[in-house]
Design an enzyme around this catalytic site. Structure first.
Site, PDB file in Angstrom:
ATOM      1  N   ALA A  30      -1.947 -18.978   7.990  1.00 29.27           N
ATOM      2  CA  ALA A  30      -3.006 -18.653   8.948  1.00 29.27           C
ATOM      3  C   ALA A  30      -2.534 -17.526   9.847  1.00 29.27           C
ATOM      4  O   ALA A  30      -1.837 -17.747  10.825  1.00 29.27           O
ATOM      5  CB  ALA A  30      -3.380 -19.877   9.784  1.00 29.27           C
TER       6      ALA A  30
ATOM      7  N   SER B  24      -4.501 -13.713  10.099  1.00 31.72           N
ATOM      8  CA  SER B  24      -5.744 -13.122  10.584  1.00 31.72           C
ATOM      9  C   SER B  24      -6.812 -14.180  10.826  1.00 31.72           C
ATOM     10  O   SER B  24      -7.620 -14.066  11.751  1.00 31.72           O
ATOM     11  CB  SER B  24      -6.255 -12.085   9.574  1.00 31.72           C
ATOM     12  OG  SER B  24      -5.347 -11.011   9.452  1.00 31.72           O
TER      13      SER B  24
ATOM     14  N   ILE C 237       6.855 -15.412  14.874  1.00 37.71           N
ATOM     15  CA  ILE C 237       6.604 -15.502  16.315  1.00 37.71           C
ATOM     16  C   ILE C 237       7.614 -14.650  17.080  1.00 37.71           C
ATOM     17  O   ILE C 237       8.823 -14.897  17.020  1.00 37.71           O
ATOM     18  CB  ILE C 237       6.687 -16.969  16.789  1.00 37.71           C
ATOM     19  CG1 ILE C 237       5.761 -17.862  15.963  1.00 37.71           C
ATOM     20  CG2 ILE C 237       6.361 -17.043  18.276  1.00 37.71           C
ATOM     21  CD1 ILE C 237       4.318 -17.437  15.938  1.00 37.71           C
TER      22      ILE C 237
ATOM     23  N   ARG D   2      16.102  23.788  12.421  1.00 35.24           N
ATOM     24  CA  ARG D   2      16.247  23.813  10.963  1.00 35.24           C
ATOM     25  C   ARG D   2      15.675  25.115  10.409  1.00 35.24           C
ATOM     26  O   ARG D   2      14.529  25.486  10.717  1.00 35.24           O
ATOM     27  CB  ARG D   2      15.507  22.617  10.356  1.00 35.24           C
ATOM     28  CG  ARG D   2      15.389  22.614   8.847  1.00 35.24           C
ATOM     29  CD  ARG D   2      16.715  22.368   8.166  1.00 35.24           C
ATOM     30  NE  ARG D   2      16.530  22.153   6.730  1.00 35.24           N
ATOM     31  CZ  ARG D   2      17.516  22.045   5.868  1.00 35.24           C
ATOM     32  NH1 ARG D   2      18.779  22.140   6.282  1.00 35.24           N
ATOM     33  NH2 ARG D   2      17.275  21.836   4.593  1.00 35.24           N
TER      34      ARG D   2
ATOM     35  N   GLN E 118       3.341  28.034   9.055  1.00 38.04           N
ATOM     36  CA  GLN E 118       2.046  27.500   9.454  1.00 38.04           C
ATOM     37  C   GLN E 118       1.843  26.061   8.995  1.00 38.04           C
ATOM     38  O   GLN E 118       1.240  25.250   9.710  1.00 38.04           O
ATOM     39  CB  GLN E 118       0.921  28.384   8.898  1.00 38.04           C
ATOM     40  CG  GLN E 118      -0.445  28.055   9.473  1.00 38.04           C
ATOM     41  CD  GLN E 118      -1.516  28.989   8.959  1.00 38.04           C
ATOM     42  OE1 GLN E 118      -1.865  28.953   7.782  1.00 38.04           O
ATOM     43  NE2 GLN E 118      -2.025  29.846   9.839  1.00 38.04           N
TER      44      GLN E 118
ATOM     45  N   GLU F  74      -0.936  -8.913  15.943  1.00 41.62           N
ATOM     46  CA  GLU F  74      -2.052  -9.036  16.902  1.00 41.62           C
ATOM     47  C   GLU F  74      -3.380  -8.578  16.305  1.00 41.62           C
ATOM     48  O   GLU F  74      -4.203  -7.966  16.978  1.00 41.62           O
ATOM     49  CB  GLU F  74      -1.735  -8.312  18.206  1.00 41.62           C
ATOM     50  CG  GLU F  74      -0.588  -8.957  18.960  1.00 41.62           C
ATOM     51  CD  GLU F  74      -0.440  -8.464  20.373  1.00 41.62           C
ATOM     52  OE1 GLU F  74      -1.470  -8.220  21.027  1.00 41.62           O
ATOM     53  OE2 GLU F  74       0.705  -8.326  20.828  1.00 41.62           O
TER      54      GLU F  74
ATOM     55  N   THR G 136      -4.650  -7.440  12.183  1.00 44.12           N
ATOM     56  CA  THR G 136      -4.446  -6.311  11.276  1.00 44.12           C
ATOM     57  C   THR G 136      -5.514  -5.237  11.485  1.00 44.12           C
ATOM     58  O   THR G 136      -6.556  -5.479  12.110  1.00 44.12           O
ATOM     59  CB  THR G 136      -4.507  -6.785   9.813  1.00 44.12           C
ATOM     60  OG1 THR G 136      -5.840  -7.274   9.552  1.00 44.12           O
ATOM     61  CG2 THR G 136      -3.484  -7.879   9.530  1.00 44.12           C
TER      62      THR G 136
END
Length: 380
Positions: free
Chosen positions: A130, A132, A157, A268, A279, A363, A365
């Protein structure tokens, strides 16, 4: 008029959190991630600096900050490491149900305890089957004399194995679905509670992610938070308030990714010039910057609405969904800009990408956020 200026206090809070992130979090982030070290020492330093338990009300010894102020701090702390900062966020999440529905005695005991000394708490709702679908949780409770008996397992948790106290959710009858769910708060060291830390995560590896098993756990009647059968409402109310903070976490991680890319692209060289002159790279950087600004503004709006006393279920979901999805893309593009080096642990962007993935999952998806938003759009 709409204004976007931060107050002097908010500017100071952000600066304090950024300095803490640079001095206390970033130097430890790589090692704590690789070795899965729970950041107790960082939490001690954060407690001393007043950078944890932001929402604990003034009357219980806390700073009494609103969600917007908390988001400003969370952005800066998670700029350093979202795994280390997860322990701070977990305390915020665990405290919210008590702010919403806790009795005065519960608030004094548990919220006051957070302000008194470094203490950890956990919001225990997710289960092996359990996530979502909160209404499908299988942890049960029954009345026993003047108390309750809980049985079941909680999974994934945050602060689960380290918490000093737990806010958890259980059902009196699974057939009742969300109408049977109640909320409880109690110390984490009671007989009948077994906990262990879960290892081997993709990202946010410094965070404590625990499994909690309740075996005929006996708790007193005053462990009940609010009214019996109202737990689902309290959980959803918690998420309405916490989801803007996920947007802030995403903003912090994404800003760090952009800053790392700016530094790297200037230093770099390829084909005789810095890659920042190409660009293709410039457009990626520009897209990152635009997305981060949009993340930040949407997060601030959702937090502002919560602080005004509104219940922005959909707007909080906007912030959580857009922020987590944009952060995942930005960190993935950061690895691309770094090329082969981006794939190596020597550089921070591969960790940022791994950490970002969890933002799309916990919290609620991204798919659940789409459901919440669509239902809000289609309601009468």
């Amino acid at each position: 008029m709409i204004g976007f200026d931060l107050t002097g206090e908010q500017t100071e809070l952000k600066a304090l959190a950024r300095k803490f992130s640079e001095n206390e979090i970033i130097p430890r982030a790589r090692e704590y991630d690789e070795r899965e070290i729970f950041p107790r020492d960082v939490c001690e330093a954060a407690f001393a600096a007043g950078l944890i338990n932001f929402g604990v009300p003034l009357e219980f010894g806390g700073p009494g900050l609103g969600i917007l102020d908390t988001c400003l701090i969370q952005e800066e702390l998670n700029y350093g490491c979202s795994g280390i900062s997860n322990s701070f966020s977990a305390n915020e999440l665990g405290a919210l149900p008590l702010m919403i529905a806790g009795s005065p005695a519960q608030q004094r005991t548990y919220l006051g305890g957070l302000a008194e000394k470094l203490t950890f708490c956990a919001f225990a709702i997710t289960e092996p089957a359990a996530g979502s679908d909160v209404a499908a949780l299988a942890t049960t409770y029954r009345r026993d004399g003047d108390g309750f008996v809980l049985s079941g397992t909680k999974h994934f948790i945050s602060n689960g194995s380290m918490a000093d106290w737990l806010v958890t959710f259980a059902t009196s009858d699974k057939r009742l679905k969300h109408k049977g769910i109640s909320c409880f708060v109690f110390p984490a060291n009671l007989p009948g509670i077994t906990r262990h830390r879960m290892h081997g995560k993709l990202g946010q590896r410094a965070a404590d992610t625990g499994e909690i098993v309740f075996e005929d756990l006996r708790i007193p009647h005053d462990a009940l938070v609010g009214a019996e059968g109202e737990g689902f409402k309290y959980a959803m109310g918690t998420f309405d308030r916490s989801r803007p903070e996920i947007g802030a976490i995403a903003t912090g991680v994404a800003q760090r990714a952009l800053d790392e890319c700016l530094r790297y692209s200037r230093s770099r060289s390829a084909f005789g010039q810095p890659i920042s002159s190409f660009q293709a790279i410039q457009f990626m950087l520009a897209d990152m910057a635009v997305s981060i600004e949009a993340m930040r503004l949407l997060t601030y709006k959702a937090a502002w609405m919560v602080d005004r006393g509104e219940t922005p279920n959909a707007i909080s979901s906007y912030a959580k969904l857009f922020g987590s999805e944009a952060c995942m893309k930005i960190t993935t593009d950061a690895v691309q800009i770094f090329g082969g080096y981006g794939y190596m642990k020597e550089y921070p962007v591969e960790k940022l990408m791994r950490d970002a993935k969890l933002l799309q999952i916990y919290e609620g998806t991204s798919q659940i956020q789409h459901v919440v938003i669509a239902r809000d759009l289609l309601k009468d």
